[in-house]
Each structure stands twice: as C-alpha cells, then as structure tokens.
Design an enzyme around this catalytic site. Structure first.
Site, mmCIF file in Angstrom:
data_model
loop_
_atom_site.group_PDB
_atom_site.id
_atom_site.type_symbol
_atom_site.label_atom_id
_atom_site.label_comp_id
_atom_site.label_asym_id
_atom_site.label_seq_id
_atom_site.Cartn_x
_atom_site.Cartn_y
_atom_site.Cartn_z
ATOM 1 C CG ASP A 143 -2.803 8.181 -1.801
ATOM 2 O OD1 ASP A 143 -2.849 8.745 -0.694
ATOM 3 O OD2 ASP A 143 -2.456 6.996 -1.972
ATOM 4 N NE ARG A 198 -0.718 1.671 3.664
ATOM 5 C CZ ARG A 198 0.419 2.322 3.942
ATOM 6 N NH1 ARG A 198 1.523 1.677 4.281
ATOM 7 N NH2 ARG A 198 0.469 3.646 3.876
ATOM 8 C CB ALA A 251 0.722 6.835 -3.907
ATOM 9 N NE ARG A 281 -5.923 1.039 -2.424
ATOM 10 C CZ ARG A 281 -5.359 1.551 -1.330
ATOM 11 N NH1 ARG A 281 -4.105 1.289 -1.040
ATOM 12 N NH2 ARG A 281 -6.055 2.360 -0.541
ATOM 13 C CG ASN A 314 -2.469 11.827 2.132
ATOM 14 O OD1 ASN A 314 -1.885 10.922 1.545
ATOM 15 N ND2 ASN A 314 -2.298 12.046 3.422
#
Ligand code: MRU
Length: 366
Positions: free
Chosen positions: A243, A53, A55, A90, A253
């Site tokens: 992100d 996980r 970014a 995602r 984010n």
C-alpha cells in the site's frame, strides 16, 4: 480478467450513463454486484466502506471522483474541496494521494472551461497506465517464477504464498502480486498458491475467487499457517502487494505481512513485493515511524461476514458480547526482510539505491 467467461475490469466508465461503474467488493466472492457511482459522497463511501479497495484501485477511483467534481464545478475551490474530501477516506495507501495530487497539478494548469473533459481524460489515463504497469509487473515477476520452476523436477508446481488480495480487483486489471501468477499459469508453469485468509476482512477469499476463476491451483489457509508451511519446505517464494513503500524499500501492506516476512527470513524463503511505482512514497524513509496505519471499525474483528447455508450473506459475531476489538489494518515490513521489489521497470533490491536505480527521475524529483 474473466468472470464467468466475460472480461471485466474492476472499474469502467459508462458513456451512456455518464458515470463510473464499480464491482462492489463487499459482497465478493459470493455475489457479483455492479454499482454506479454518481455523487462525490458516493465516491468517498465506496472507498471508506471498501466497495473498492486495494491501493491502485483506490487511486484510480479517486481520479474519477475528481472528474466528477470538475463536471459539477470546475473552480479551484471545488478541486481543493474534492481533493481534501477524497484524500481523507483512507490514510495508508499512498496511491490515493498520488492520484489526487496528479489530478490537481494537471488541472490547475488548465482553464476552468476545459477542466471537465481534461479531468475525465486524466482518470482514463491513470486507469490505463495502471493496467500497463501491472502487466509489466507480471512479466518481471514471471522471470522469477521461471527461475524457480527451472530448478524443480518437471511437473512439480512452484509453491507461492500470498497475503491479502493484490489481485486484479485490487487494481484496474491483472493485479500486482497476482500478475506474475497469471502470466506463469498462462505459460504452462505449474503453480500452487497458498492463500492467507487475511482476517479480519478475509481478502484471501477474494484471491481464491480470482485464482479459481483463472484455473490456478490454490489452497486457502489460516493466517497463522504460513510459518509452519515454510518450516516444512512447502513454500518456494512469497509474493505480496503493498500500500505504500518508502524510498529505502520498507513495505507497508495488509496487517500480517510483517509476520510472513519474518517467517520467510527465518526459513530462507525469498520474500518478494510487487510494487507499482505510484505506490512508492519518495517523501518517507522509515516506514515504521512515518507511515500512518489505518485503524478500522473493531466490529470487523469481533464479527465475520460469510454465506449462510441458506445462501444469504450475513455477518456473525465471533466474540463474547461486549468484547473489545482492535483493528490495525496494515503493518510495515522493514526492507532488510524483503528479497526484492518487482516493479514495472524490473526487479530491484529493497534499498534506496535499488529504487532510485530503476526510477531515477522520481527519486530526483522528490
Ligand atoms: O485494505 P485493503 O483490502 O485495501 O488492502 C489491500 C492490500 O493490502 C493490498 O495488498 C495492497 O493494496 C496492494 S493491491 C495491488
């Protein structure tokens, strides 16, 4: 960074196994488990389930996923299929699409027979670049911490608040928001970090684990405590990750970042965002209107995972039976609330001019 004295990156290629090794973050901070990722389905699962996980790490992982797809079948069709499959894992962190686009554009120009080796080389390159970018963010953020430290009585710590985990395990190494902290600590600047818990998945516990392993003083706080601490002069600066940041500097984010930015603004606390250039989405202007916000399984809100007194890791229900939860994973902080963006090329204003000034070739190409 180091775990129990051994240097790790958050992913690495094992030549002997011919596969990617990851740290399965679902079990951190309680259990350090390494996993081998060997099928394209396993790559997708690792990203969806947040075994990996953050970014930049999602992007690097996807690049290795493309490499696996090319090793299995180097055709254009296989490449496009892997691109779509991995890109769907995602929706918010732009590094995922950035890495997949870069792989596809590079590999398309290469003969099928050479794609297997080229794809793996490219995945290694993307990972190495991430390490370099984060190291440079560390240097540029260190300068800001030094400035604050210089105004304090000797020995008094610089108090930094951070949200979520933008640490070394969210990147390939160093982290983004944490890189300046590691550099400052190593240079002997006293620090104290307020670590937001970051419900529902408690990435703050990962940040505590990282900072603790590095010997950085920190306190784990509830997500709602930041505003109170700022009102009472207990926070010198905020540094978070991101992100996806738009070309005008709106910052997407982890959910709750926006509220921290509002509180920081109200209390005159500088709010910085550590921003690797692959996290800039040059195609997007207005973050609130245009960035897709991931909605995850509501069970992550109605339940919480932790270590029981008997040492086992378990998920427990915190709400009454049948309670409905909603799980918006990210939010957008408008650029007007951001004091500055700490990038690998320097610190800039969260504005179109600021970003384009540091990355003119990227701004122009968009
Ligand atoms: O849902 P996550 O844990 O992947 O979200 C991570 C974050 O929000 C980080 O702040 C961001 O990805 C930056 S990581 C350097």
């Amino acid at each position: 960074m180091k775990v129990d004295g051994t240097h790790y990156r958050s992913l690495w290629w094992d030549e002997s196994k011919g596969s990617l090794q990851i740290i399965d973050q679902r079990w951190l901070p309680h259990d350090f488990r390494i996993e081998s990722v060997e099928t394209i389905e396993a790559f997708a699962t690792a990203i969806v389930e947040m075994r990996v996980r953050g970014a930049p790490l999602i992007g690097a992982t996807a690049a290795y996923g493309m490499a696996l797809a090319m090793a299995n079948d180097p055709s254009d069709e296989s490449m496009d299929k892997a691109w779509s499959y991995l890109n769907a894992t995602r929706p918010t962190a732009i590094n995922l699409r950035w890495a997949l686009d870069r792989c596809r554009a590079t590999l398309r120009a290469i003969a099928e027979a050479d794609r297997k080796d080229a794809a793996l080389k490219l995945a290694h390159e993307i990972s190495e670049e991430d390490v370099g970018i984060c190291r440079a963010i560390g240097e540029n953020g260190l300068a800001l911490i030094r400035q604050i430290a210089a105004k304090k009585p000797a020995g008094e710590p610089v108090r930094i608040l951070t949200h979520c985990n933008a640490g070394w395990i969210a990147t390939v190494d160093w982290g983004t928001a944490t890189a300046p902290m590691y550099r400052a600590h190593d240079e002997g600047i006293p620090l104290h970090v307020w670590v937001d818990e970051t419900r529902p998945r408690c990435q703050g516990a990962l940040t505590s684990w990282e900072l603790g392993s590095h010997g950085i003083a920190h306190t784990y706080i509830t997500d709602n405590a930041g505003g109170h601490l700022m009102q009472h002069g207990q926070v010198d600066m905020v540094i978070t990750g991101t992100d996806r940041t738009t070309r005008r500097g709106d910052v997407c984010n982890k959910i709750g970042t926006y509220l921290k930015a509002l509180a920081a603004h109200d209390n005159g606390v500088p709010f910085y965002v550590a921003l690797p250039s692959p996290t800039i989405d040059w195609t997007v202007e207005d973050g609130v209107a245009e960035i897709p916000i991931e909605e995850r399984d509501p069970r992550e809100t109605t339940h919480i995972q932790g270590k029981l007194d008997n040492g086992s890791i378990a998920s427990v229900q915190v709400t009454p039976d049948g309670t409905e939860g909603a799980n918006h994973a990210f939010d957008v902080t408008p650029n007007r609330l951001v004091t500055g963006l700490i990038t690998e090329r320097g610190v800039c204003a969260a504005t179109t001019e600021g970003l384009a000034g540091l990355f003119p070739e990227m701004a122009q190409a968009a």
